[in-house]
Write a protein that holds these residues in place. Structure first.
Motif, PDB file in Angstrom:
ATOM      1  N   ALA A  91       0.832  -1.199   0.000  1.00  0.00           N
ATOM      2  CA  ALA A  91       0.000   0.000   0.000  1.00  0.00           C
ATOM      3  C   ALA A  91       0.869   1.251   0.000  1.00  0.00           C
ATOM      4  O   ALA A  91       0.496   2.265  -0.576  1.00  0.00           O
ATOM      5  CB  ALA A  91      -0.917  -0.011   1.213  1.00  0.00           C
ATOM      6  N   ARG A  92       2.033   1.168   0.641  1.00  0.00           N
ATOM      7  CA  ARG A  92       2.853   2.363   0.788  1.00  0.00           C
ATOM      8  C   ARG A  92       3.843   2.577  -0.343  1.00  0.00           C
ATOM      9  O   ARG A  92       4.402   3.653  -0.476  1.00  0.00           O
ATOM     10  CB  ARG A  92       3.687   2.263   2.075  1.00  0.00           C
ATOM     11  CG  ARG A  92       2.875   2.215   3.306  1.00  0.00           C
ATOM     12  CD  ARG A  92       2.419   3.633   3.652  1.00  0.00           C
ATOM     13  NE  ARG A  92       1.730   3.620   4.912  1.00  0.00           N
ATOM     14  CZ  ARG A  92       2.352   3.492   6.068  1.00  0.00           C
ATOM     15  NH1 ARG A  92       3.653   3.406   6.121  1.00  0.00           N
ATOM     16  NH2 ARG A  92       1.667   3.462   7.173  1.00  0.00           N
ATOM     17  N   HIS A  93       4.142   1.501  -1.081  1.00  0.00           N
ATOM     18  CA  HIS A  93       5.245   1.615  -2.042  1.00  0.00           C
ATOM     19  C   HIS A  93       4.904   1.083  -3.402  1.00  0.00           C
ATOM     20  O   HIS A  93       4.276   0.039  -3.526  1.00  0.00           O
ATOM     21  CB  HIS A  93       6.478   0.875  -1.524  1.00  0.00           C
ATOM     22  CG  HIS A  93       6.932   1.376  -0.218  1.00  0.00           C
ATOM     23  ND1 HIS A  93       6.591   0.776   0.960  1.00  0.00           N
ATOM     24  CD2 HIS A  93       7.670   2.451   0.102  1.00  0.00           C
ATOM     25  CE1 HIS A  93       7.095   1.462   1.950  1.00  0.00           C
ATOM     26  NE2 HIS A  93       7.754   2.487   1.467  1.00  0.00           N
ATOM     27  N   LYS A 257      14.135   3.890   1.945  1.00  0.00           N
ATOM     28  CA  LYS A 257      14.663   3.110   3.064  1.00  0.00           C
ATOM     29  C   LYS A 257      13.894   3.391   4.361  1.00  0.00           C
ATOM     30  O   LYS A 257      13.440   2.456   5.022  1.00  0.00           O
ATOM     31  CB  LYS A 257      16.158   3.416   3.255  1.00  0.00           C
ATOM     32  CG  LYS A 257      16.985   3.064   2.016  1.00  0.00           C
ATOM     33  CD  LYS A 257      18.464   3.265   2.249  1.00  0.00           C
ATOM     34  CE  LYS A 257      18.891   4.690   2.410  1.00  0.00           C
ATOM     35  NZ  LYS A 257      18.672   5.543   1.218  1.00  0.00           N
ATOM     36  N   THR A 258      13.753   4.660   4.679  1.00  0.00           N
ATOM     37  CA  THR A 258      13.044   5.003   5.913  1.00  0.00           C
ATOM     38  C   THR A 258      11.595   4.562   5.828  1.00  0.00           C
ATOM     39  O   THR A 258      11.034   4.003   6.777  1.00  0.00           O
ATOM     40  CB  THR A 258      13.063   6.529   6.117  1.00  0.00           C
ATOM     41  OG1 THR A 258      14.397   6.964   5.955  1.00  0.00           O
ATOM     42  CG2 THR A 258      12.559   6.896   7.490  1.00  0.00           C
ATOM     43  N   SER A 259      11.027   4.800   4.673  1.00  0.00           N
ATOM     44  CA  SER A 259       9.631   4.506   4.508  1.00  0.00           C
ATOM     45  C   SER A 259       9.352   2.999   4.619  1.00  0.00           C
ATOM     46  O   SER A 259       8.359   2.585   5.215  1.00  0.00           O
ATOM     47  CB  SER A 259       9.268   5.142   3.185  1.00  0.00           C
ATOM     48  OG  SER A 259       8.192   4.681   2.629  1.00  0.00           O
ATOM     49  N   LEU A 440      11.771  15.369  -5.759  1.00  0.00           N
ATOM     50  CA  LEU A 440      10.519  15.293  -6.511  1.00  0.00           C
ATOM     51  C   LEU A 440       9.350  15.581  -5.569  1.00  0.00           C
ATOM     52  O   LEU A 440       8.444  16.349  -5.891  1.00  0.00           O
ATOM     53  CB  LEU A 440      10.389  13.897  -7.134  1.00  0.00           C
ATOM     54  CG  LEU A 440       9.087  13.615  -7.859  1.00  0.00           C
ATOM     55  CD1 LEU A 440       8.852  14.604  -8.973  1.00  0.00           C
ATOM     56  CD2 LEU A 440       9.071  12.195  -8.408  1.00  0.00           C
ATOM     57  N   ASP A 441       9.392  14.971  -4.393  1.00  0.00           N
ATOM     58  CA  ASP A 441       8.343  15.189  -3.403  1.00  0.00           C
ATOM     59  C   ASP A 441       8.260  16.683  -3.060  1.00  0.00           C
ATOM     60  O   ASP A 441       7.174  17.250  -2.955  1.00  0.00           O
ATOM     61  CB  ASP A 441       8.681  14.364  -2.156  1.00  0.00           C
ATOM     62  CG  ASP A 441       7.473  14.176  -1.247  1.00  0.00           C
ATOM     63  OD1 ASP A 441       6.350  14.193  -1.769  1.00  0.00           O
ATOM     64  OD2 ASP A 441       7.665  14.022  -0.033  1.00  0.00           O
ATOM     65  N   ARG A 442       9.419  17.288  -2.915  1.00  0.00           N
ATOM     66  CA  ARG A 442       9.463  18.710  -2.568  1.00  0.00           C
ATOM     67  C   ARG A 442       8.872  19.568  -3.702  1.00  0.00           C
ATOM     68  O   ARG A 442       8.107  20.490  -3.458  1.00  0.00           O
ATOM     69  CB  ARG A 442      10.930  19.103  -2.343  1.00  0.00           C
ATOM     70  CG  ARG A 442      11.100  20.128  -1.261  1.00  0.00           C
ATOM     71  CD  ARG A 442      12.565  20.236  -0.860  1.00  0.00           C
ATOM     72  NE  ARG A 442      13.003  19.095  -0.083  1.00  0.00           N
ATOM     73  CZ  ARG A 442      14.242  18.569  -0.122  1.00  0.00           C
ATOM     74  NH1 ARG A 442      15.152  19.066  -0.938  1.00  0.00           N
ATOM     75  NH2 ARG A 442      14.559  17.556   0.643  1.00  0.00           N
TER      76      ARG A 442
HETATM   77  P1  ADP Z   1      15.466   7.232   2.228  1.00  0.00           P
HETATM   78  O1  ADP Z   1      15.218   6.810   3.637  1.00  0.00           O
HETATM   79  O2  ADP Z   1      15.927   6.117   1.331  1.00  0.00           O
HETATM   80  O3  ADP Z   1      16.313   8.425   2.079  1.00  0.00           O
HETATM   81  P2  ADP Z   1      12.645   7.863   2.258  1.00  0.00           P
HETATM   82  O4  ADP Z   1      12.105   6.571   2.754  1.00  0.00           O
HETATM   83  O5  ADP Z   1      12.712   8.994   3.212  1.00  0.00           O
HETATM   84  O6  ADP Z   1      14.060   7.638   1.583  1.00  0.00           O
HETATM   85  O7  ADP Z   1      11.826   8.283   0.966  1.00  0.00           O
HETATM   86  C1  ADP Z   1      11.563   9.597   0.599  1.00  0.00           C
HETATM   87  C2  ADP Z   1      10.104   9.744   0.200  1.00  0.00           C
HETATM   88  O8  ADP Z   1       9.838   9.019  -0.974  1.00  0.00           O
HETATM   89  C3  ADP Z   1       9.165   9.199   1.245  1.00  0.00           C
HETATM   90  O9  ADP Z   1       8.065  10.034   1.334  1.00  0.00           O
HETATM   91  C4  ADP Z   1       8.762   7.846   0.690  1.00  0.00           C
HETATM   92  O10 ADP Z   1       7.502   7.471   1.143  1.00  0.00           O
HETATM   93  C5  ADP Z   1       8.798   8.098  -0.793  1.00  0.00           C
HETATM   94  N1  ADP Z   1       9.124   6.876  -1.547  1.00  0.00           N
HETATM   95  C6  ADP Z   1      10.355   6.374  -1.789  1.00  0.00           C
HETATM   96  N2  ADP Z   1      10.290   5.241  -2.515  1.00  0.00           N
HETATM   97  C7  ADP Z   1       8.977   5.015  -2.762  1.00  0.00           C
HETATM   98  C8  ADP Z   1       8.251   4.002  -3.476  1.00  0.00           C
HETATM   99  N3  ADP Z   1       8.874   2.985  -4.104  1.00  0.00           N
HETATM  100  N4  ADP Z   1       6.922   4.098  -3.506  1.00  0.00           N
HETATM  101  C9  ADP Z   1       6.280   5.122  -2.885  1.00  0.00           C
HETATM  102  N5  ADP Z   1       6.892   6.102  -2.216  1.00  0.00           N
HETATM  103  C10 ADP Z   1       8.231   6.069  -2.147  1.00  0.00           C
END
Ligand code: ADP
Length: 669
Positions: A91-93, A257-259, A440-442
């Motif tokens: 759901a998240r990725h 990674k964090t996510s 991109l998010d920013r």
């Molecule tokens: P990292 O810890 O690798 O630096 P993050 O987990 O903070 O990266 O990811 C940055 C943002 O991008 C977060 O909001 C995350 O939810 C989103 N994101 C990264 N990869 C994916 C993915 N495959 N699908 C959906 N969202 C993603």
């Protein structure tokens, strides 16, 4: 003056008795391990003898408050439903197939080992007696099978591993002692408990001598049976035997990674916490200062637990490879202690002094560069590589995950404006240049802020319903990144290389010029030693094979060469620029121009062979981001390129080259 002092004294709280009384109640009533309670009591005694106006009094209070505030026993109940974990991850990725698989496998094996089943084989030739024992043990939660005689029992032992065999002593064909010997030969770790109606001291002694763990007389005392089996089962689940590796997520920033770590916590029903270790200077930051220091504080690890309030979070140690170079103490030793289940049940913070049990935590490390980690630490880590995303993947991630979240965060929900794929593509390619999706998010956040303002200014009725590429371009302004190489003119002595750094791949430009001189080589730019050496190798190669490369050999003696690599960063491996430098030099001395839309990577030998290099996928993605049309990579890197088949980036044509001589014509305009 005097008056004020008197007043001040009279309003001073009369705390000692109440402070101390409250603390005593907390110490008595709270669930604490023995050593922590003792430490708290000692401190309380000291406090009772301290003048409340003395500085030490406050220090002592703060200490007790911290100790009693730690989650010594508090844990969130664990649940592990693999299907649900998978649902949360999905759901998240978007994508991340292999990573999700690795994580689910890890969680599954962890769950199996953390709460292993205890398998018991009950052997008795009397059906009723056997059925009774089986029933009793099954009710206790053990996995039980039965066998009617020794031979059947051995067949079972060959088929699967039992933790315990409970066998009658007197049986036809094969008695309990024979079974004991045979079973232990097949499966040395299996324990055996004997049951007999003809209990004699002699047989008991003989059974124990042969390796039985227990001896039960008939009629069997069921309480004794339950208690003995339970004690054996408990030994199996003791945490000392539970030594799973620690997951280490490695890869460029913004790749999830964090996510993914957060999703794991959610799937397990645990709290999530992350500390960044980048630039950490001092071991004391992690484990605190002794209280003999003025202003001593607990370390960040235990402070985190105090804040979390539970002892079993998912705890992410971010960037363990980025610890400050001037770190005082041995970072690897601290992490080994924190991450090793044999040591981390006794984690000592210098401030707290009483050991705190970290073994209930699920640690996840992240690192960009695994080469920076020490051997023993790496051995403890199970590395899960995260990779950069292609443009198409980024567009999907933006459409399915980032944008909906940003729209909600900005209140753009009634109705949701649509953002076209072209608009997202433009945002990805023109406004970001990264392996992950953080910027991109920013940028999507920027679009949403501007849309929110438009909505308010124009009123609900006229709200923008669709953001197309033109509107996105207007909202975001001129793109900072353009395919800079795409429209450029062919160049003399300037070649584009591909390097791999912590944050993903990147293109670099290698410039070579020549001037009158005596054959000197000048190198400038942010070059490591390896890069310098590959530049020298490239120059010798071009000189020695001048004929084949169409170069006038007479030039070298009367010319100095200056090579400059204006890269903003130092790549991880300098040697992969060898091919780029060789091609730049060949162009320079032959007077033939190089195509600006071709990028190269490869290590070279003095004889002109092109050797394989690392980070191929990230480099090709970087080339695509920069608008490069063609990439020349070593012949031996074919497998990595083949593995990318099916991914997108049709924009980039990848060609394999085995020698510098084969690469040159492809790079020339
Ligand atoms: P990292 O810890 O690798 O630096 P993050 O987990 O903070 O990266 O990811 C940055 C943002 O991008 C977060 O909001 C995350 O939810 C989103 N994101 C990264 N990869 C994916 C993915 N495959 N699908 C959906 N969202 C993603």
């Amino acid at each position: 003056m005097l008056f004020f002092q008197k007043r001040a004294e009279s309003v001073l709280p009369p705390p000692p008795a109440s402070d101390i009384g409250q603390l005593r109640t907390r110490i008595e009533s709270q669930e604490l391990p023995h050593h922590a309670r003792e430490a708290a009591k000692r401190e309380l005694e000291r406090l009772e003898k301290t003048d409340p106006s003395a500085a030490e009094y406050g220090v002592g209070l703060a200490y007790l408050d911290f100790l009693l505030g730690l989650p010594w026993a508090a844990v969130t109940p664990d649940r592990l439903d693999l299907a649900q974990a998978e649902a949360v991850l999905d759901a998240r990725h978007h994508g991340l197939g292999q990573i999700k698989d690795r994580v689910l496998e890890y969680l599954a094996s962890r769950a199996l080992r953390a709460a292993p089943d205890f398998h018991v084989l009950v052997v008795d030739d009397e059906d009723i007696a056997r059925a009774n024992l089986e029933h009793v043990l099954r009710k206790e939660g053990f996995k039980v099978r039965g066998a009617a005689n020794g031979l059947e029992a051995l067949a079972e032992v060959r088929r699967s591993e039992f933790d315990l065999i409970v066998t009658d002593l007197k049986m036809d064909k094969m008695d309990g002692l024979q079974l004991l010997a045979e079973a232990r030969r097949i499966s040395p770790a299996t324990r055996v408990m004997l049951v007999t109606g003809f209990a004699t001291v002699d047989t008991a002694v003989e059974a124990m001598r042969q390796g039985a763990v227990y001896y039960l007389a008939k009629p069997v005392n069921l309480d004794e049976l339950r208690a003995t089996v339970a004690a054996l089962a408990k030994e199996k689940t003791a945490p000392a035997s539970f030594r799973s590796p620690v997951l280490c997520f490695s890869g460029p920033p913004g790749t999830g990674k964090t996510s993914v770590g957060q999703a794991i916590a959610e799937a397990l029903g645990r709290r999530f916490h992350r500390i960044s270790l980048a630039g950490l200077r001092d071991e004391a930051e992690l484990r605190g200062h002794r209280r003999t220091y003025v202003g001593a504080l607990p370390g960040r690890v235990l402070q985190s637990y105090a804040r979390l309030g539970v002892a079993n979070p998912v705890f992410m140690l971010d960037e363990i490879d980025k610890i400050g170079k001037d770190f005082r103490g041995d970072p690897a030793a601290v992490f080994l202690e924190m991450l090793d289940p044999e040591q981390n049940s006794q984690f000592v913070d210098n401030y707290l002094e009483a050991p705190f049990d970290l073994s209930r935590t699920l640690f996840i490390a992240t690192a960009n560069d695994l080469a920076e980690l020490s051997g023993p630490l790496r051995d403890r880590l199970e590395v899960v590589p995260f990779r950069g995303y292609t443009t198409r993947e980024k567009v999907r991630i933006a459409a399915e995950h980032l944008l909906p979240r940003q729209l909600r965060e900005h209140g753009l929900t009634h109705p949701f404006p649509t953002v076209t794929e072209e608009a997202l593509r433009l945002t990805v390619t023109g406004h970001t240049r990264e392996a992950g999706v953080r910027n991109l998010d920013r940028e999507l956040g920027r679009i949403c802020r501007k849309l929110a303002r438009l909505r308010l200014e124009q009123g609900e009725g006229q709200a923008v319903a669709e953001v197309d590429a033109a509107l996105a371009a207007a909202l975001l302004g001129p793109p900072p990144y353009r395919g800079e190489t795409a429209g450029a003119a062919p160049r003399l002595g300037v070649a584009t290389g591909l390097v791999y750094a912590d944050y993903g791949g990147e293109i670099i430009s290698v410039e070579a010029i020549r001037m009158e001189g005596t054959g000197e080589l000048l190198l400038t730019g942010s070059l490591g030693e390896v890069l310098r050496e590959s530049a020298r190798t490239a120059l010798s190669l071009v000189r020695s094979r001048a004929g084949e490369l169409g170069v006038d050999p007479g030039l070298f003696a009367s010319q100095d060469v200056h090579i400059h690599i204006p890269a903003g960063s130092i790549p991880k491996e300098g040697s992969s620029a060898g091919l780029t430098v060789a091609v730049a030099l060949a162009s320079l001395f032959s007077g033939r121009l190089l195509r600006p839309d071709v990028a190269l990577t490869g290590e070279i030998t003095l004889t002109g062979k092109v050797l394989p290099v690392g980070g191929i996928r990230e480099k090709i993605l970087a080339a695509a981001r920069a608008g490069i049309r063609e990439v020349l990579v070593p012949e031996a890197n074919r497998p990595e390129v083949a593995a990318m088949a099916g991914e997108d980036s049709p924009e980039v044509l990848v060609r394999h080259v085995a020698t510098v001589f084969a690469a040159l014509p492809l790079a020339l305009a």
